[in-house]
Design a protein around this motif. Structure first.
Motif, mmCIF file in Angstrom:
data_model
loop_
_atom_site.group_PDB
_atom_site.id
_atom_site.type_symbol
_atom_site.label_atom_id
_atom_site.label_comp_id
_atom_site.label_asym_id
_atom_site.label_seq_id
_atom_site.Cartn_x
_atom_site.Cartn_y
_atom_site.Cartn_z
ATOM 1 N N ASP A 264 0.825 -1.205 0.000
ATOM 2 C CA ASP A 264 0.000 0.000 0.000
ATOM 3 C C ASP A 264 0.859 1.255 0.000
ATOM 4 O OD1 ASP A 264 0.899 -0.744 2.563
ATOM 5 O OD2 ASP A 264 -0.782 0.221 3.581
ATOM 6 N N ILE A 265 1.912 1.265 0.822
ATOM 7 C CA ILE A 265 2.788 2.436 0.882
ATOM 8 C C ILE A 265 3.639 2.535 -0.380
ATOM 9 C CG2 ILE A 265 4.598 3.600 2.188
ATOM 10 C CD1 ILE A 265 3.605 2.307 4.697
ATOM 11 N N VAL A 287 1.921 10.040 -0.193
ATOM 12 C CA VAL A 287 1.967 9.372 1.106
ATOM 13 C C VAL A 287 1.457 10.310 2.193
ATOM 14 C CG1 VAL A 287 3.477 8.342 2.848
ATOM 15 C CG2 VAL A 287 3.848 7.844 0.426
ATOM 16 N N GLU A 295 -6.250 7.750 5.521
ATOM 17 C CA GLU A 295 -6.150 6.489 4.786
ATOM 18 C C GLU A 295 -4.962 5.655 5.256
ATOM 19 O OE1 GLU A 295 -5.105 5.046 0.197
ATOM 20 O OE2 GLU A 295 -5.675 7.130 0.593
ATOM 21 N N LEU A 296 -3.889 6.318 5.694
ATOM 22 C CA LEU A 296 -2.671 5.623 6.098
ATOM 23 C C LEU A 296 -2.304 5.998 7.527
ATOM 24 C CD1 LEU A 296 -0.142 3.896 5.378
ATOM 25 C CD2 LEU A 296 0.934 6.000 4.542
ATOM 26 N N ARG A 300 2.478 3.139 10.734
ATOM 27 C CA ARG A 300 2.838 2.128 9.726
ATOM 28 C C ARG A 300 3.902 2.680 8.790
ATOM 29 N NH1 ARG A 300 1.436 -2.597 7.230
ATOM 30 N NH2 ARG A 300 1.220 -2.622 4.955
ATOM 31 N N LEU A 301 3.791 3.959 8.433
ATOM 32 C CA LEU A 301 4.810 4.594 7.597
ATOM 33 C C LEU A 301 6.168 4.571 8.290
ATOM 34 C CD1 LEU A 301 5.660 6.244 5.091
ATOM 35 C CD2 LEU A 301 5.014 8.317 6.379
#
Length: 346
Positions: A264-265, A287, A295-296, A300-301
């Motif tokens: 996804d990233i 991003v 959305e993100l 997680r990033l």
């Protein structure tokens, strides 16, 4: 003595191709590794094999297939595996360590309690993907959790590759659900922290009775009960490799696996305006836009960025170590050749 066919042991066309025109090779699968020799199984029964000059046991892994000399019981060569689970060796040493080979499924064991950790699971998922095997997240102690399905949903949300099962590892009925993953000729390796139930799962799937240890109440961890890797027969006809709880799991040469887990990233990063976007303050950063819109998850990033930096550093360090070793070998060979020539002239 139980006799297994090569197919029972996990032999497949991938290995036959490496044997050329030899239709009935003297081949054995490694079941355990000591400092100077290895234990193995062949269609003729159990063996103890030794390594030839130039091959050390550190270059072999449980689950490997090797060709051997039936008279001397010396390994001739290691057959290239279809999957190889490896990590950066623990400590400061810049080298990779083989954990297991020719594994179909990596059973990633964690618990439905405080041992559950997204960052660790993502690391194991990247390991499985880079190794070339299917990841299966096994969520133990489900009988003690208020909502075990919550843990399962959190696990499967980490990657499109993730398949997760909740279970009570002490219940034979629940463990039977795993029989399809360890059927005839199939191999599963178990990884995870100490005390999460790897030995209990191993006992249930193989019919063994290895001792287990109670976990500590304060952090849901346990003491190491498995101290070495062995290939064990399962009651459903497959093979299981239980691994010691690993305090360090450094990734190296795992960029493809990281990209798979964090697809996804990776897709968002590919849509950024600039190829070298740092995803911090640049205009047109897809991003950052995904984080702003919810959305993100920004955590997680951070985990993606940490794994990428770690893998890049470890891979470069290992490559530099290998290059130095090659240079030294050339230097030693050159010096030896000059010395031999000098003695010949004299």
């Amino acid at each position: 003595m139980t006799i297994y066919s090569r197919a029972d042991l996990g032999w497949r066309h991938h290995f036959a191709l490496q044997c050329g025109e030899i239709t009935e090779p003297d081949a054995a699968r490694l079941t355990g590794i000591d400092r100077d020799r290895v234990s193995a199984l062949s269609p003729d029964g159990p063996l103890v094999l030794t390594c030839p000059q130039g091959l050390s046991t550190g270059e072999l892994a449980v689950g490997d297939w090797t060709l051997f000399d039936p008279d001397s019981h010396r390994i001739i060569r290691r057959l290239e595996p279809f999957s190889a689970i490896k990590r950066k060796a623990a400590g400061r040493e810049a080298r990779t360590q083989l954990i297991a080979a020719n594994v179909d499924t990596l059973g990633i064991v964690t618990s439905c309690n405080s041992d559950f950790n997204e960052a660790r699971l993502e690391r194991y998922l990247a390991l499985a993907s880079s190794a070339g095997c299917m990841p299966l997240i096994l969520l133990t102690k489900a009988d003690m959790a208020e909502d075990p399905d919550e843990y399962r949903h959190r696990a499967t949300a980490l990657s499109p590759l993730a398949v997760a099962e909740t279970l009570d590892a002490t219940d034979p009925g629940e463990l039977s659900r795993l029989s399809g993953w360890v059927g005839t000729g199939q191999t599963m390796a178990l990884v995870g922290s100490s005390g999460v139930g790897k030995t209990t799962i191993t006992n249930g799937l193989t019919g063994a009775s290895d001792l287990t240890q109670d976990i500590r109440e304060d952090d849901a961890r346990g003491r190491h009960t498995t101290t070495a890797r062995f290939l064990k027969r399962t009651v459903s006809g497959g093979w299981l490799i239980d691994t010691p709880g690993m305090r360090e799991l450094g990734l190296a040469d795992a960029s493809d696996g990281i990209a798979e887990v964090f697809g996804d990233i990776e897709d968002l990063a590919a849509a950024c305006r600039f190829n070298d976007c740092s995803h911090e303050s640049e205009p047109g950063c897809a991003v950052k836009a995904a984080i702003d819109s919810g959305e993100l998850d920004p955590e997680r990033l951070k985990r993606w960025d940490k794994l990428k930096r770690e893998d890049r550093y470890n891979s470069e360090s290992i490559a530099e170590t290998r290059a130095r070793a090659r240079s030294l070998n050339k230097l030693y060979r050159g010096g030896s050749a000059r010395a031999k020539e000098k003695r010949r002239i004299e």
